[in-house]
Write a protein that holds these residues in place. Structure first.
Motif, mmCIF file in Angstrom:
data_model
loop_
_atom_site.group_PDB
_atom_site.id
_atom_site.type_symbol
_atom_site.label_atom_id
_atom_site.label_comp_id
_atom_site.label_asym_id
_atom_site.label_seq_id
_atom_site.Cartn_x
_atom_site.Cartn_y
_atom_site.Cartn_z
ATOM 1 N N MET A 149 0.718 -0.841 0.455
ATOM 2 C CA MET A 149 -0.070 -0.281 -0.299
ATOM 3 C C MET A 149 0.893 1.122 -0.089
ATOM 4 O O MET A 149 1.634 1.550 0.398
ATOM 5 C CB MET A 149 -1.091 0.112 1.292
ATOM 6 N N LYS A 150 0.058 2.454 -0.465
ATOM 7 C CA LYS A 150 1.266 3.655 -0.831
ATOM 8 C C LYS A 150 1.315 4.423 0.693
ATOM 9 O O LYS A 150 -0.268 5.038 0.569
ATOM 10 C CB LYS A 150 0.708 4.241 -1.991
ATOM 11 N N THR A 151 2.180 4.838 0.835
ATOM 12 C CA THR A 151 2.191 5.052 2.100
ATOM 13 C C THR A 151 2.185 7.429 1.614
ATOM 14 O O THR A 151 2.774 7.148 0.788
ATOM 15 C CB THR A 151 2.868 5.146 3.196
ATOM 16 N N SER A 152 1.081 7.685 1.833
ATOM 17 C CA SER A 152 1.097 9.372 1.671
ATOM 18 C C SER A 152 2.260 10.687 3.351
ATOM 19 O O SER A 152 2.233 9.797 4.103
ATOM 20 C CB SER A 152 0.009 10.248 1.383
ATOM 21 N N VAL A 153 2.441 11.307 1.976
ATOM 22 C CA VAL A 153 3.406 11.478 2.753
ATOM 23 C C VAL A 153 3.404 13.330 2.625
ATOM 24 O O VAL A 153 3.406 13.971 1.002
ATOM 25 C CB VAL A 153 5.154 11.588 2.370
ATOM 26 N N ASP A 209 4.845 7.725 -6.658
ATOM 27 C CA ASP A 209 4.831 8.310 -7.488
ATOM 28 C C ASP A 209 5.833 9.166 -8.314
ATOM 29 O O ASP A 209 5.904 9.591 -9.276
ATOM 30 C CB ASP A 209 2.979 9.012 -6.832
ATOM 31 N N LEU A 210 7.024 9.374 -7.813
ATOM 32 C CA LEU A 210 7.971 10.018 -8.163
ATOM 33 C C LEU A 210 9.274 9.700 -8.967
ATOM 34 O O LEU A 210 9.100 8.146 -8.532
ATOM 35 C CB LEU A 210 8.611 10.566 -7.238
ATOM 36 N N SER A 211 9.854 9.712 -9.722
ATOM 37 C CA SER A 211 11.203 8.816 -10.094
ATOM 38 C C SER A 211 11.993 9.527 -10.525
ATOM 39 O O SER A 211 12.026 10.836 -10.910
ATOM 40 C CB SER A 211 9.953 7.981 -11.940
ATOM 41 N N ILE A 260 0.707 14.479 -6.168
ATOM 42 C CA ILE A 260 1.425 13.507 -6.105
ATOM 43 C C ILE A 260 0.199 12.457 -4.744
ATOM 44 O O ILE A 260 0.303 13.767 -3.757
ATOM 45 C CB ILE A 260 2.681 12.827 -6.075
ATOM 46 N N ILE A 261 0.032 11.297 -4.199
ATOM 47 C CA ILE A 261 -0.459 10.961 -3.325
ATOM 48 C C ILE A 261 0.917 10.793 -2.932
ATOM 49 O O ILE A 261 0.879 10.494 -1.948
ATOM 50 C CB ILE A 261 -1.017 9.884 -4.111
ATOM 51 N N SER A 262 1.505 9.891 -3.030
ATOM 52 C CA SER A 262 3.028 9.056 -2.376
ATOM 53 C C SER A 262 4.118 8.863 -3.084
ATOM 54 O O SER A 262 4.292 9.950 -4.615
ATOM 55 C CB SER A 262 2.723 7.919 -2.477
ATOM 56 N N HIS A 263 5.485 9.431 -2.948
ATOM 57 C CA HIS A 263 7.040 9.691 -3.270
ATOM 58 C C HIS A 263 7.204 8.686 -4.181
ATOM 59 O O HIS A 263 7.886 8.918 -4.841
ATOM 60 C CB HIS A 263 7.903 9.274 -2.053
#
Ligand code: FMN
Length: 270
Positions: free
Chosen positions: A1-5, A169-171, A164-167
């Motif tokens: 699960m994605k953790t939002s920060v 999602d970054l690349s 973005i919802i979570s880190h």
């Protein structure tokens, strides 16, 4: 699960002996609207005695000038003490209108290896460290146009991170450059600073030297083993007492002044 920060702080690290890199770093930060912004200027030796703590609630911006197409090696060494923890990072290099060669790639890779996510990068143009009235080179850069572009880049970074919802999602951003980086990070060890009679040994040049190479009591005494050729002593002297002596460095300054076609900032964002 994605953790939002949620990002709360912008930490801006810059090395900027003659001030152009810091100007652009601050303009980018101005375009980013998170709660707090901290400028960490590592230009003076004392500032490099410690490393800031970085968390995943921070956005890290690192802005470094290009030296011979690469990152200055002692700055890279310092950057290797950063402990990121999936920290979103923006890589900025500043160059004197010749070329940034592999420096942006080197900065991106360095931050990635330190646990950051370098999702954005840019190369901006600053007045060349070697520029003088005699051999001008990208004089006055960054100018208003550059500063506006830097603020807009800051806005785009803010929008991206707000969307973005979570880190996860970054690349990593793709930037120009070739690995192995090539070239050399070994700077010339040359006695190139001339001092004229206007010098009253006020110590301003010694205070502004990023490596503590200048004797505070006698500014003509420069430790060439420590000197990084940045020319901060020449540019910061209020009495115009320092200049380049004829020799290797002056010849390099002449070559740099031949890159007269204006280069524009280049921006990379995933
Ligand atoms: C030793 C040295 C090497 C440099 N090498 C390059 C280079 O390879 N390409 C370039 O375009 N500018 C080069 N520059 C110019 C700087 O990258 C540029 O002037 C930058 O804006 C300086 O940043 P600062 O004002 O924050 O010190 C060099 C400057 C120094 C002192």
């Amino acid at each position: 699960m994605k953790t939002s920060v949620t990002i709360e702080n912008v930490k801006v690290i810059c090395f900027s002996p003659t001030g152009t890199t810091k100007k652009i770093a601050k303009a980018i930060a101005k375009g980013i609207k998170f709660k707090r912004t901290e400028i960490i200027d590592i230009s003076k030796p004392e500032a490099r005695k410690s490393t800031p703590r970085i968390s995943n609630k921070d956005l890290l911006i690192v802005a470094i000038p290009v030296y011979m197409g690469r990152l200055p090696s002692f700055v890279k060494e310092w950057l290797q003490t950063i402990e990121g923890c999936n920290t979103p990072a923006v890589c900025i290099v500043m160059y004197g209108n010749r070329a940034f060669d592999n420096a942006l790639l080197e900065l991106r890779d360095t931050l990635k290896n330190r646990g950051c996510i370098p999702f954005a990068g840019a190369a901006f143009v600053g007045e060349h460290s070697f520029s003088s009235d005699e051999y001008p080179s990208s004089v006055g850069r960054p100018d208003h146009e550059d500063i506006n572009k830097a603020e807009l880049f800051g806005n785009s970074i803010f929008k991206k991170l707000s969307s973005i919802i979570s880190h996860d999602d970054l690349s990593d951003v793709k930037v120009p450059g070739i690995f192995p980086y090539g070239g050399t990070t070994e700077l010339w060890k040359v006695d190139f600073i001339g001092v004229n009679d206007n010098c009253h040994h006020c110590g301003i040049c010694a205070e502004n030297c990023p490596t503590g190479a200048i004797n505070f009591k006698n500014s003509s005494q420069i430790d060439i083993q420590k000197c990084i050729l940045c020319c901060a002593c020449i540019k910061n002297c209020p009495h115009k007492a320092k200049s380049m002596k004829p020799g290797l460095m002056k010849e390099a300054a002449v070559r740099c002044s031949n890159f007269i076609t204006r280069k524009e900032p280049e921006i990379f964002l995933t």
